[in-house]
Enzyme design. Structure first.
Site, PDB file in Angstrom:
ATOM      1  N   ASP A 243       2.061   3.384  -6.994  1.00  0.00           N
ATOM      2  CA  ASP A 243       1.510   3.395  -5.635  1.00  0.00           C
ATOM      3  C   ASP A 243       2.237   2.400  -4.750  1.00  0.00           C
ATOM      4  O   ASP A 243       1.896   1.217  -4.753  1.00  0.00           O
ATOM      5  CB  ASP A 243       0.026   3.061  -5.711  1.00  0.00           C
ATOM      6  CG  ASP A 243      -0.668   3.145  -4.359  1.00  0.00           C
ATOM      7  OD1 ASP A 243      -0.020   3.525  -3.373  1.00  0.00           O
ATOM      8  OD2 ASP A 243      -1.856   2.817  -4.304  1.00  0.00           O
TER       9      ASP A 243
ATOM     10  N   GLU B  47       0.442   1.124   4.820  1.00  0.00           N
ATOM     11  CA  GLU B  47      -0.538   2.166   4.489  1.00  0.00           C
ATOM     12  C   GLU B  47      -1.750   1.564   3.817  1.00  0.00           C
ATOM     13  O   GLU B  47      -2.879   1.982   4.051  1.00  0.00           O
ATOM     14  CB  GLU B  47       0.118   3.222   3.580  1.00  0.00           C
ATOM     15  CG  GLU B  47      -0.751   4.444   3.307  1.00  0.00           C
ATOM     16  CD  GLU B  47      -1.679   4.315   2.093  1.00  0.00           C
ATOM     17  OE1 GLU B  47      -2.503   5.211   1.884  1.00  0.00           O
ATOM     18  OE2 GLU B  47      -1.588   3.317   1.365  1.00  0.00           O
ATOM     19  N   GLU B  48      -1.510   0.555   2.965  1.00  0.00           N
ATOM     20  CA  GLU B  48      -2.608   0.011   2.161  1.00  0.00           C
ATOM     21  C   GLU B  48      -3.704  -0.628   3.020  1.00  0.00           C
ATOM     22  O   GLU B  48      -4.851  -0.709   2.621  1.00  0.00           O
ATOM     23  CB  GLU B  48      -2.087  -0.995   1.131  1.00  0.00           C
ATOM     24  CG  GLU B  48      -1.136  -0.393   0.085  1.00  0.00           C
ATOM     25  CD  GLU B  48      -1.797   0.620  -0.841  1.00  0.00           C
ATOM     26  OE1 GLU B  48      -2.988   0.960  -0.636  1.00  0.00           O
ATOM     27  OE2 GLU B  48      -1.110   1.105  -1.756  1.00  0.00           O
TER      28      GLU B  48
ATOM     29  N   HIS C 223      -3.865  -0.431  -7.771  1.00  0.00           N
ATOM     30  CA  HIS C 223      -3.942  -1.650  -6.936  1.00  0.00           C
ATOM     31  C   HIS C 223      -4.016  -2.954  -7.741  1.00  0.00           C
ATOM     32  O   HIS C 223      -4.522  -3.955  -7.247  1.00  0.00           O
ATOM     33  CB  HIS C 223      -5.126  -1.577  -5.957  1.00  0.00           C
ATOM     34  CG  HIS C 223      -4.960  -0.528  -4.907  1.00  0.00           C
ATOM     35  ND1 HIS C 223      -5.884  -0.341  -3.900  1.00  0.00           N
ATOM     36  CD2 HIS C 223      -3.970   0.376  -4.682  1.00  0.00           C
ATOM     37  CE1 HIS C 223      -5.473   0.656  -3.113  1.00  0.00           C
ATOM     38  NE2 HIS C 223      -4.325   1.102  -3.579  1.00  0.00           N
TER      39      HIS C 223
END
Ligand SMILES: *[C@@H]1O[C@H](CO)[C@@H](O)[C@H](O)[C@H]1NC(C)=O
Ligand SMILES: *[C@@H]1O[C@H](CO)[C@@H](O)[C@H](O)[C@H]1NC(C)=O
Ligand SMILES: *[C@@H]1O[C@H](CO)[C@@H](O)[C@H](O)[C@H]1NC(C)=O
Ligand SMILES: *[C@@H]1O[C@H](CO)[C@@H](O)[C@H](O)[C@H]1NC(C)=O
Ligand SMILES: *[C@@H]1O[C@H](CO)[C@@H](O)[C@H](O)[C@H]1NC(C)=O
Length: 702
Positions: free
Chosen positions: A358, A395-396, A509
Site C-alpha cells: 500500500d 492519499e493516506e 498500514h
C-alpha cells in the site's frame, strides 16, 4: 483553412484528405517493426484496434514486454520501499524523484503539480494505567514490530490534541449494536475512554459515534498480527484538503481558517489513537466490570470485562497540524486523433510506512506500464485519445492529491475524461478482485480472458476468477470512498475501475508492509504484479485506441435492475415504481446504443463525416455516466454528487448503491429527521438521474 488546399470544393478536399490518410497508414505499416514474441492467448480480433501510429497491434506489443517485467517491477518496488515515505516529509520527496526519474528513463515527460494542504502528524503522546488514582503502569504507544522507530509512530491523522484521565470501557467494534449491548449491561461510556477493535467501519465514523455518546477518547486495536499497529486517517465528511473544500489547494488559493465551522466539522471532536494488541490486552486485563459477550472476545485468550469499574487510563496526545507541500506527478501521452479525450490511469505514491503493498505495488506497476508505453511510442504508435498517468500524493490522509487535482480540473474532466483506472494496493496475495462502473464489465472480462493467471499456468485470470465465484461474475461497484477513484467517480462522474490481486493482507498500514514480506509472501516471483500491469495497461490501451469506446450499457441496465429489485426487500414495491419506470427507458436506450455501436464496426474509418459521427456517438457513451450526478449532491454531504455510487453515511448499511436512499432509510429508522417523505424524494432523485442517462444515450432532445 490550410494553405495547401486552396479553393477546392468540399468533396474534393475530403477526397484529398482520404488519400493522404491512406498514404500515411500504408507508409507506417511498412515501417512497423514486428513484435518479437506474441502472447498466444490474444485472440485475432484485437488486430484491428491499433492506434493512430505505426504499430498494427499495440496490445500485442504491450504484452510482449512481459517476459522481463517481473524483475524490473521488483527492483522498482525495492527502491521505492527502502525508507518510509509519508506525505509531506523529506523521504516522500525522494520517492517522487524516483518516479520522475523512471518516467524520464521510459522516454516520457512528466509535470509536477504541487498543492499546499493541511496535513497532521503526531508530536507527543502518552498512556498509563491508574488504579484508585495511582499510577500502576506506563503503557507503550509504540509499534512492537518497529523497534527502530524509523516510521512515524502509530497515530490517527487529524485526531485533535487532548488529554483525559478516565475510566475505560470496552465497546467491541464500536458500532450502534455494540453500544446497545453496553446499555443492557448498564455500562455508560459518558466521560470514559472507549477501547474498540478495528472492523466496525471507517475510523472517523467510529470515533464520532463514541463522541456522540459522550466518550472522551477512543483507543483502537486490531490488525496486530506480528506486532503491527494500524495507522490511518480520521478525516470526516469526504476526501480532500480540509481548508479548501471543493476547490484546488494551490499555493495562492483561498483557505478557510481552522476555527471555521466548515473546517472543524472535518475532524472528530475527541482524540483517538491506535494501540498495539499487547497494550489493548493489558488494559482489558485490568478493567473488570460485567463480562463481555463471548463474541467480543475475538483473538483475546479469555473473556474480558467491559470495564466501568475502578481502572482508569491517563491519555495525552499532541497533534502537529500544518500546511505541507504535496506533489502529484502527471504524465501526458497526447492522443493523435482526439487529444481532448482523456484516459486516466492513477495510483498513489505516499505510504504510512514502507508501503510495499500500500501503495507501491501499484507504483511499481505504474512504472512498468510507463516503460511499455514508452517502448510503444518508440515503435511509432500513438494513442488515438490522450493517456494520462498519475502518481498521487497524500492519499493516506484522505485522497488529497487526487481530489485537489480533480477539483482544479473539474470542468475539463467533466467534458473530456473517458475513464479513470485506479490502482492502490495492487498486489497483496493470490486471486483477482475487480471493481468497476458497470459499463466497463464487458471490457474487463474480455481482458481478463487475455491474461494468464499468475498462479496457474495455462489458464486465464478470468477462468480462476469465475471458478472461485461459483460461475458468477462478481465485480465490485465502487461506492467506498477509500482510494483515489473517489473524486473521479463520486464527484466528477467519470466511470472508474479499481483492480487488485489478493485480499486482507495482515499488515495494513503497519511497518510490516515491506519489500521482504512481498518477496516472501505477497508475490514471490512478482508475476501477480505483471498480470496487474497487463490488465491495467490493456484497459488503458483499449479505451484510448478502440474507435468505438468499449462501454456496454446493457450491463449497466441489468445492474440497475438488480439493485432496484434488492430495494424491494427494504421498501414497499409501489414506492419504487418511478425507478423501475426510468430503468425501462434506460434499458431501451442502452439496447439501441449497443445496436448502433455494431453499425459503426462495418463503416469505413477515413471520411470526416463518419469520424464526427463516431465522436458524437462516443460522447454519448462518455456523458451518460455524468447524468448520475446531482448538482446538490447528497443531503448533508454535498461534495458527493453521484446518486448511484457514493458511500452511504451509515457504514453498516446493506445498500452499497443509491446512497441518498440508504441515508433516508437510515434517518427514518433512527428518526433523525423523521420524515418518510425524504425516502420518496430520494427515490425520485435516483429515478430522474437514470432518466437523464437514458436521454443522453438516446442523444435526442425530448
Ligand atoms: C514541489 O514541491 C517539492 C517539495 O516541497 C519542491 O521540492 C518542488 O520544488 C516543488 N515544485 C514546484 C514546481 O513548485
Ligand atoms: C481501590 O479502592 C477500592 C475501594 O475504593 C479498594 O477496595 C481496593 O483495594 C483499592 N485497590 C488498590 C490497588 O488500592
Ligand atoms: C491557483 O489558482 C488560482 C485560482 O484558480 C489561479 O489564478 C492561479 O494561477 C493558480 N496558481 C497555480 C500556481 O496553479
Ligand atoms: C497524565 O500523564 C501526563 C503525561 O505523562 C502527566 O503530565 C500527568 O501528570 C498525568 N496525570 C495523572 C493524573 O497522572
Ligand atoms: C521472474 O519470473 C521468473 C519465472 O517466470 C522467475 O524465475 C524469476 O525468479 C522472477 N524474478 C523475480 C525477480 O522474482
Amino acid at each position: 483553412m490550410p494553405p495547401s488546399l486552396p479553393n477546392f470544393s468540399l468533396s474534393t478536399r475530403l477526397l484529398l484528405l482520404a488519400l493522404i490518410i491512406v498514404f500515411l497508414v500504408t507508409f507506417h505499416l511498412h515501417r512497423s517493426p514486428k513484435p518479437s514474441s506474441l502472447n498466444t492467448l490474444i485472440p485475432h480480433h484485437l488486430g484491428g484496434t491499433g492506434g493512430g501510429g505505426a504499430t498494427a497491434d499495440p496490445c500485442r506489443l504491450f504484452l510482449s514486454f512481459s517476459a522481463t517485467a517481473n524483475s524490473s517491477i521488483s527492483s522498482h518496488l525495492r527502491a521505492l520501499t527502502r525508507e518510509p515515505h509519508l506525505a509531506g516529509t523529506p523521504s516522500a520527496a525522494a520517492a517522487a524523484d524516483y518516479v520522475r526519474t523512471h518516467l524520464e528513463l521510459a522516454g516520457l515527460e512528466s509535470l509536477t503539480r504541487n498543492y499546499s494542504v493541511l496535513l497532521s502528524y503526531p508530536a507527543a503522546a502518552s498512556l498509563s494505567l491508574l488504579l484508585n488514582g495511582t499510577l500502576v503502569k506506563t503503557l507503550s504507544l509504540a509499534e512492537p514490530a518497529d523497534p527502530t522507530a524509523r516510521a512515524v509512530a502509530p497515530y490517527h491523522s487529524y485526531s485533535p490534541s487532548g488529554a483525559a484521565v478516565a475510566l475505560v470501557v470496552y465497546a467491541n467494534l464500536g458500532r450502534d449494536e455494540d453500544y446497545l449491548v453496553l446499555d443492557r449491561l448498564s455500562v455508560d461510556v459518558r466521560g470514559c475512554v472507549v477501547l474498540v477493535r478495528r472492523g466496525g467501519g471507517p475510523r472517523g465514523t467510529i470515533v464520532e459515534a463514541a463522541a456522540a455518546r459522550g466518550a472522551v477518547v477512543v483507543l483502537m486495536f486490531g490488525n496486530g498480527v506480528g506486532g503491527g499497529v494500524e495507522r490511518g486517517t480520521v478525516l470526516l465528511g469526504g476526501p480532500g484538503d480540509p481548508l479548501t473544500p471543493g476547490w484546488a489547494a494551490n499555493a495562492s488559493a483561498e483557505r478557510f481558517r481552522f476555527a471555521d465551522a466548515e473546517v472543524r466539522k472535518r475532524f472528530p471532536k475527541i482524540p483517538s489513537m491506535p494501540v498495539s494488541t499487547v497494550t489493548a490486552v493489558e488494559i482489558l486485563g485490568a478493567i473488570g466490570g460485567p463480562p463481555a459477550p463471548l463474541e467480543w472476545k475475538a483473538e483475546m485468550s479469555a473473556v474480558v470485562g467491559v470495564g466501568g469499574g475502578s481502572t482508569m487510563v491517563n491519555f495525552t496526545y499532541q497533534e502537529d497540524r500544518k500546511l505541507a507541500e504535496i506533489q502529484n506527478i502527471i504524465t501526458i501521452i497526447k492522443g493523435c486523433e482526439e487529444p481532448d479525450r482523456y484516459v486516466i490511469l492513477g495510483n498513489h505514491r505516499d505510504a504510512w510506512t514502507y508501503g510495499a503493498v500500500d501503495p507501491n505495488s501499484g507504483t511499481a506497476v505504474l512504472l512498468d506500464v510507463a516503460s511499455r508505453f514508452g517502448a510503444l511510442l518508440r515503435s511509432g504508435w500513438r494513442p488515438k485519445r490522450t493517456i494520462i498517468l498519475c502518481s498521487w500524493d497524500a492519499e493516506e490522509f484522505g485522497m488529497i492529491g487526487s481530489t485537489e487535482w480533480v477539483e482544479q480540473n473539474l470542468e475539463n474532466l467533466g467534458s473530456k475524461a473517458v475513464v479513470y483506472l485506479n490502482l492502490d494496493c495492487a498486489v497483496q496475495g493470490p486471486g483477482f478482485f475487480p471493481g468497476a462502473s458497470p459499463q466497463l464489465d464487458k471490457l474487463l472480462i474480455e481482458i481478463m480472458k487475455q491474461v494468464t493467471d499468475p498462479d496457474s499456468e495455462g489458464i486465464t485470470v478470468y477462468h480462476t476468477w469465475v471458478a472461485k465465484n461459483g460461475g458468477v461474475n462478481k465485480i465490485e461497484r465502487l461506492s467506498r470512498a477509500d482510494s483515489d477513484f473517489t473524486a473521479f467517480l463520486h464527484h466528477a462522474g467519470v466511470p472508474a475501475t479499481d483492480i487488485y490481486f489478493g485480499e486482507d493482507y495482515p499488515f495494513y498500514h503497519t511497518t510490516l508492509d515491506t519489500y521482504e514480506w512481498m518477496e516472501k509472501h505477497g508475490d514471490p516471483s512478482f508475476l501477480r504484479h505483471v498480470a496487474t500491469s497487463e490488465i491495467w495497461g490493456l484497459l488503458g490501451l483499449r479505451l484510448a485506441d478502440d474507435r468505438i469506446l468499449p462501454f456496454d450499457y446493457n450491463s449497466y441496465a441489468s445492474q440497475l435492475l438488480e439493485h432496484t429489485n434488492a430495494l424491494t426487500a427494504l421498501l414497499d414495491g409501489l414506492k419504487i415504481k418511478p425507478i423501475f419506470a426510468s430503468i425501462r427507458q434506460f434499458t431501451a436506450a442502452a439496447k439501441a446504443v449497443q445496436d448502433e455501436a455494431k453499425m459503426f464496426e462495418v463503416q469505413g474509418v477515413a471520411d470526416v463525416a463518419s469520424c464526427l459521427r463516431r465522436r458524437a456517438f462516443n460522447d454519448k457513451l462518455i456523458l451518460a455516466e455524468r447524468s448520475f450526478l446531482d448538482a446538490e449532491g447528497l443531503r448533508g454531504r454535498p461534495w458527493f454528487k453521484h446518486l448511484l455510487y457514493s458511500p452511504p453515511k451509515d457504514s453498516a448499511s446493506k445498500l452499497s448503491f443509491f446512497p441518498g436512499i440508504a441515508d433516508a432509510i437510515y434517518d427514518a429508522k433512527n428518526s433523525i429527521k423523521g420524515e418518510e417523505s425524504n425516502i420518496d424524494h430520494e427515490i425520485w432523485r435516483v429515478a430522474r438521474a437514470i432518466r437523464r442517462a437514458a436521454d443522453v444515450l438516446r442523444g435526442e432532445l425530448t
